[in-house]
Design a protein around this motif. Structure first.
Motif, mmCIF file in Angstrom:
data_model
loop_
_atom_site.group_PDB
_atom_site.id
_atom_site.type_symbol
_atom_site.label_atom_id
_atom_site.label_comp_id
_atom_site.label_asym_id
_atom_site.label_seq_id
_atom_site.Cartn_x
_atom_site.Cartn_y
_atom_site.Cartn_z
ATOM 1 N N ARG A 69 127.404 90.899 66.003
ATOM 2 C CA ARG A 69 126.945 89.549 65.642
ATOM 3 C C ARG A 69 125.492 89.339 66.045
ATOM 4 O O ARG A 69 124.708 88.724 65.308
ATOM 5 N N GLN A 82 123.215 91.644 66.321
ATOM 6 C CA GLN A 82 122.397 92.420 65.393
ATOM 7 C C GLN A 82 122.258 91.701 64.055
ATOM 8 O O GLN A 82 121.179 91.675 63.454
ATOM 9 N N ARG A 83 123.366 91.085 63.576
ATOM 10 C CA ARG A 83 123.308 90.326 62.327
ATOM 11 C C ARG A 83 122.354 89.147 62.447
ATOM 12 O O ARG A 83 121.540 88.891 61.549
ATOM 13 N N ASN A 84 122.421 88.407 63.554
ATOM 14 C CA ASN A 84 121.550 87.245 63.741
ATOM 15 C C ASN A 84 120.080 87.658 63.808
ATOM 16 O O ASN A 84 119.210 86.961 63.272
ATOM 17 N N THR A 105 118.740 90.300 62.398
ATOM 18 C CA THR A 105 118.334 90.694 61.047
ATOM 19 C C THR A 105 118.068 89.477 60.172
ATOM 20 O O THR A 105 117.071 89.421 59.439
#
Length: 267
Positions: A137, A139-141, A143
Motif C-alpha cells: 500500500r 508503494q502504491r501511494n 507511485t
C-alpha cells in the motif's frame, strides 16, 4: 517443474530510520541531480557560466571545442563528487551525526540494482502478511503521489509557456541603440529588439564550428559597431546566426540584409 513467481518486492528503508530528514534528503538530492544537471546542459549549449569558460579554454588550446567534455565534467560534479565528499567527511569525522547521516543516505541512494534487489528480497522474507500488505500500500501511494506531482508539474510548465510565449505578441520591438563608447541603451521592454545606429562588419565575421552527437553546426558572430568606433575600443554587441551547414546553400551568408532584429541575450 515450474516455480511460482514471487510477489512484488517493495523498496527497503535505508537501514536506519531517518524520518522527515531522510525524505528531505531524498527530495534535495533529486533537485540537485535533475536541476543541477539541467543547468549544466543549459550552460554548455548556450555558452554560459563556468562551462562556457571550459569551452573557451578548449578553443584557445586546440582550436575547437567538444561540448561532451563540459557535459562529462558536469556528470562528475553533480553525480559523483557529493558522495565522495560525504564519505571523506564521515571518515575524517566519524563522531559527527550529520556526516554519518549524509554518508548513509547517499550510499543508500546510489546503491546498485543488485544490492537494492538483494536487500528488498531479504526484507520481504522477514515480513509477515500484514507488513507485506502495508508495504505494498505504501508503494502504491508513493507511485500515485509521484504521478500526481508529474501531472501538476506538466500543467504548470504548460501554463508558464502559454503565458510567457505570447506576453509580447503584437507589441513593437524594443529599440536598442549602441553609443559611440559601446554602451547599450534600450528603449522599450522585452527581450526582442531592433538595433539601430550600428554597422555590421561582414569582413570580421567569426565562425564557430562544433558538433553535437554527430551533427555538425556552424555559428556566425558578426560585430555590430557604432559610428566612430575605434579599434582600441571593446566590441559589446554581436549578431549570432545559428546554422547547420548541410541544410544551407553555399551562397548563404551570416548577416542577411534588412533591419537587424533578434532576441537580446548576454553571453
Amino acid at each position: 517443474m515450474s516455480r511460482k513467481a514471487p510477489p512484488p518486492v517493495p523498496l527497503p528503508k535505508t537501514g536506519e530510520k531517518s524520518g522527515w530528514a531522510g525524505w528531505l534528503f531524498g527530495i534535495g538530492l533529486l533537485l540537485w541531480w535533475f536541476g543541477g544537471y539541467g543547468l549544466v546542459i543549459y550552460g554548455t549549449l548556450d555558452d554560459r557560466g563556468p562551462f562556457a569558460f571550459l569551452t573557451g579554454w578548449q578553443i584557445a588550446l586546440f582550436g575547437g571545442a567538444n561540448m561532451l567534455v563540459g557535459a562529462g565534467l558536469g556528470v562528475v560534479i553533480i553525480f559523483v563528487l557529493p558522495g565522495r565528499l560525504f564519505r571523506l567527511w564521515h571518515r575524517l569525522a566519524p563522531q559527527s551525526p550529520l556526516a554519518a547521516f549524509l554518508d548513509r543516505n547517499m550510499r543508500a541512494a546510489t546503491r546498485s540494482r543488485g544490492e537494492t534487489a538483494a536487500l528488498a528480497a531479504a526484507r520481504w522474507a522477514e515480513m509477515d502478511d500484514a507488513a507485506r500488505l502495508a508495504a505494498l500500500r505504501r508503494q502504491r501511494n508513493i507511485t500515485l503521489g509521484i504521478a500526481c506531482a508529474l501531472l501538476l508539474m506538466t500543467w504548470g510548465v504548460e501554463r508558464y509557456v502559454a503565458i510567457t510565449a505570447n506576453r509580447d505578441a503584437g507589441q513593437p520591438l524594443a529599440r536598442l541603440v549602441v553609443a559611440a563608447d559601446g554602451t547599450l541603451v534600450r528603449h522599450g521592454h522585452g527581450s526582442w529588439v531592433q538595433v539601430s545606429g550600428v554597422t555590421a562588419q561582414r569582413d570580421a565575421v567569426m565562425e564557430y564550428d562544433y558538433s553535437i552527437r554527430g551533427h555538425a553546426y556552424r555559428d556566425y558572430y558578426t560585430p555590430l559597431l557604432p559610428a566612430g568606433w575605434q579599434a582600441s575600443q571593446q566590441v559589446t554587441l554581436l549578431e549570432k546566426d545559428e546554422t547547420i551547414p548541410r541544410y544551407h546553400d553555399r551562397w548563404d551568408r551570416a548577416d542577411p540584409p534588412g533591419p537587424i532584429e533578434g532576441e537580446l541575450a548576454t553571453g
